[in-house]
Design an enzyme around this catalytic site. Structure first.
Site, PDB file in Angstrom:
ATOM      1  N   GLY A   8       0.840  -1.206   0.000  1.00 16.91           N
ATOM      2  CA  GLY A   8       0.000   0.000   0.000  1.00 16.91           C
ATOM      3  C   GLY A   8       0.865   1.242   0.000  1.00 16.91           C
ATOM      4  N   THR A  10       1.804   3.371  -2.201  1.00 18.15           N
ATOM      5  CA  THR A  10       1.549   4.546  -3.053  1.00 18.15           C
ATOM      6  C   THR A  10       0.368   5.381  -2.544  1.00 18.15           C
ATOM      7  OG1 THR A  10       0.183   3.169  -4.508  1.00 18.15           O
ATOM      8  CG2 THR A  10       2.501   3.436  -5.115  1.00 18.15           C
ATOM      9  N   GLY A  11      -0.252   4.967  -1.447  1.00 19.35           N
ATOM     10  CA  GLY A  11      -1.396   5.697  -0.900  1.00 19.35           C
ATOM     11  C   GLY A  11      -0.990   6.836   0.011  1.00 19.35           C
ATOM     12  N   TYR A 137     -15.150  -4.896   7.053  1.00 17.47           N
ATOM     13  CA  TYR A 137     -13.807  -4.300   7.094  1.00 17.47           C
ATOM     14  C   TYR A 137     -13.238  -4.387   8.512  1.00 17.47           C
ATOM     15  CZ  TYR A 137     -10.210  -0.650   6.847  1.00 17.47           C
ATOM     16  OH  TYR A 137      -9.026   0.048   6.910  1.00 17.47           O
ATOM     17  N   CYS A 165      -5.614   7.292  14.207  1.00 22.74           N
ATOM     18  CA  CYS A 165      -6.892   8.001  14.160  1.00 22.74           C
ATOM     19  C   CYS A 165      -7.085   8.502  12.722  1.00 22.74           C
ATOM     20  CB  CYS A 165      -6.921   9.132  15.192  1.00 22.74           C
ATOM     21  SG  CYS A 165      -5.628  10.379  14.980  1.00 22.74           S
ATOM     22  N   ASN A 166      -7.958   9.470  12.500  1.00 21.71           N
ATOM     23  CA  ASN A 166      -8.247   9.955  11.137  1.00 21.71           C
ATOM     24  C   ASN A 166      -7.010  10.629  10.533  1.00 21.71           C
ATOM     25  OD1 ASN A 166     -11.457   9.848  10.863  1.00 21.71           O
ATOM     26  ND2 ASN A 166     -10.915  10.404  12.955  1.00 21.71           N
ATOM     27  N   VAL A 167      -6.563  10.107   9.397  1.00 22.55           N
ATOM     28  CA  VAL A 167      -5.339  10.602   8.759  1.00 22.55           C
ATOM     29  C   VAL A 167      -5.706  11.553   7.615  1.00 22.55           C
ATOM     30  CG1 VAL A 167      -3.115   9.908   7.806  1.00 22.55           C
ATOM     31  CG2 VAL A 167      -4.467   8.247   9.106  1.00 22.55           C
ATOM     32  N   ARG A 209     -13.556  14.752  16.357  1.00 19.58           N
ATOM     33  CA  ARG A 209     -12.617  13.811  15.750  1.00 19.58           C
ATOM     34  C   ARG A 209     -11.178  14.172  16.122  1.00 19.58           C
ATOM     35  NH1 ARG A 209     -16.602  11.483  15.258  1.00 19.58           N
ATOM     36  NH2 ARG A 209     -17.621  10.618  13.402  1.00 19.58           N
ATOM     37  N   ASP A 271     -24.845  12.828  10.852  1.00 23.98           N
ATOM     38  CA  ASP A 271     -23.588  13.237  11.483  1.00 23.98           C
ATOM     39  C   ASP A 271     -22.619  12.074  11.640  1.00 23.98           C
ATOM     40  OD1 ASP A 271     -23.598  15.964  11.885  1.00 23.98           O
ATOM     41  OD2 ASP A 271     -24.682  15.849  13.786  1.00 23.98           O
TER      42      ASP A 271
END
Length: 315
Positions: A8, A10-11, A137, A165-167, A209, A271
């Site tokens: 992974g 190239t992400g 997932y 966490c959220n990237v 977040r 939300d």
């Protein structure tokens, strides 16, 4: 000489790791190999074996996964489970077969139980079902932790996992339909400024977040592969006090892109989960000197990258 294979590669996170190891974290005793889905079908065991034969990795950072947004997950839970199970089983089986010293796999905070107490920590991965929207997932990702423990118990392997966490950051998915919240917001704000229209935000803006800049996450992944010796997962996240509301994130994007028009919140849209607060206590005990990029600076750099790469990034 260490040979570190990044699946992974190239992400969003793989690109950030590549940037960091070629600049501030470069070491002469390490060779880094980054592969994307076009280079190898990791669902296929024989093709994965050929990749390992060719690269001969001593270490692996396993980022490759089938990923998607909320609605894609809702419609294809079985597909998400089977594809990710196949990828993860193949990669870890080949790590063992080729005597890889350490494999660090990337999990996600969505693996944690839907009904839980906050902050979430590393001991809570299996304490109840994940959210029903993306159970395929989530369970496939949880099984990496089961595989890691199995390889440790039966073969003494040091295979582990990291839970970001959220990237967000350069090379993210900025597509308006399938992008996650921050890259989609950046793209929307860019279009609203260009077309002199209001910026429409889905939901109330109230959910909270934790966001981590991809280059910070990259530096942490590199430290984990070099220094972390435990099989148990480790959460890679900014602190609880760095949690921001979606409304705060919108303000940071609007400021960075210099948008002066109206911002409208469409409260008819869902939300999602109100909060997913994760504890980074374990991380700070291990790396107490680690400094995160301030949120507004990271947003500024992400906006700049998007504007400079608009034609390819918007797709």
């Amino acid at each position: 000489m260490k040979t570190i294979l990044v699946t992974g590669g190239t992400g969003l996170v793989g690109s950030a790791i590549k940037t960091v190891v070629e600049t501030t974290e470069k070491r002469d005793d390490e060779q880094w190999v980054f592969i994307g889905s076009k280079d190898c079908d990791l669902e296929n065991l024989e093709k994965t074996r050929k990749l390992f034969e060719s690269v001969k990795p001593t270490h692996v950072i396993h980022l490759a996964a089938m990923v998607g947004g909320l609605f894609h997950n809702l419609a294809h839970n079985l597909k998400f489970f089977r594809k990710n199970m196949a990828i993860n089983d193949n990669v870890l089986a080949l790590c063992h077969e080729f005597d890889v010293v350490k494999c660090v796999s990337c999990l996600s905070t969505c693996i944690f139980p839907d009904k839980t107490t906050y902050p979430i920590d590393e001991t809570m991965v299996h304490l109840g079902p994940p959210h029903d929207s993306n159970f395929g997932y989530s369970y496939a990702k949880r099984m990496i932790d089961v595989l890691n423990k199995g390889y440790a118990q039966e073969h003494g392997r040091k295979y582990t996992s990291a839970v970001p966490c959220n990237v967000f950051g350069p090379h993210d998915n900025y597509n308006l339909q399938s992008g996650h919240v921050l890259p989609a917001l950046i793209h929307k704000a860019f279009v609203a400024k260009r077309d002199d229209t209001p910026l429409q935000v889905f939901g109330s803006g109230k959910p909270l977040r934790q966001f981590i800049y991809s280059l910070d996450l990259a530096r942490l992944f590199i430290r984990v592969v070099r220094e972390y010796e435990d099989v148990e997962p480790i959460i890679l996240s900014v602190g609880e006090s760095d949690e921001v509301s979606i409304r705060d994130a919108v303000s940071a994007v609007v400021k960075a892109i210099e948008f002066t028009g109206d911002v409208e919140y469409d409260t008819s849209k869902a939300d999602g989960q109100f909060k997913k607060t994760a504890s980074n206590e374990k991380l700070l005990k291990l790396f107490p000197d680690f400094k995160f990029t301030p949120f507004e600076q990271a947003i500024q750099e992400s906006v700049q990258w998007f504007v400079e790469n608009y034609e390819t990034a918007r797709k």
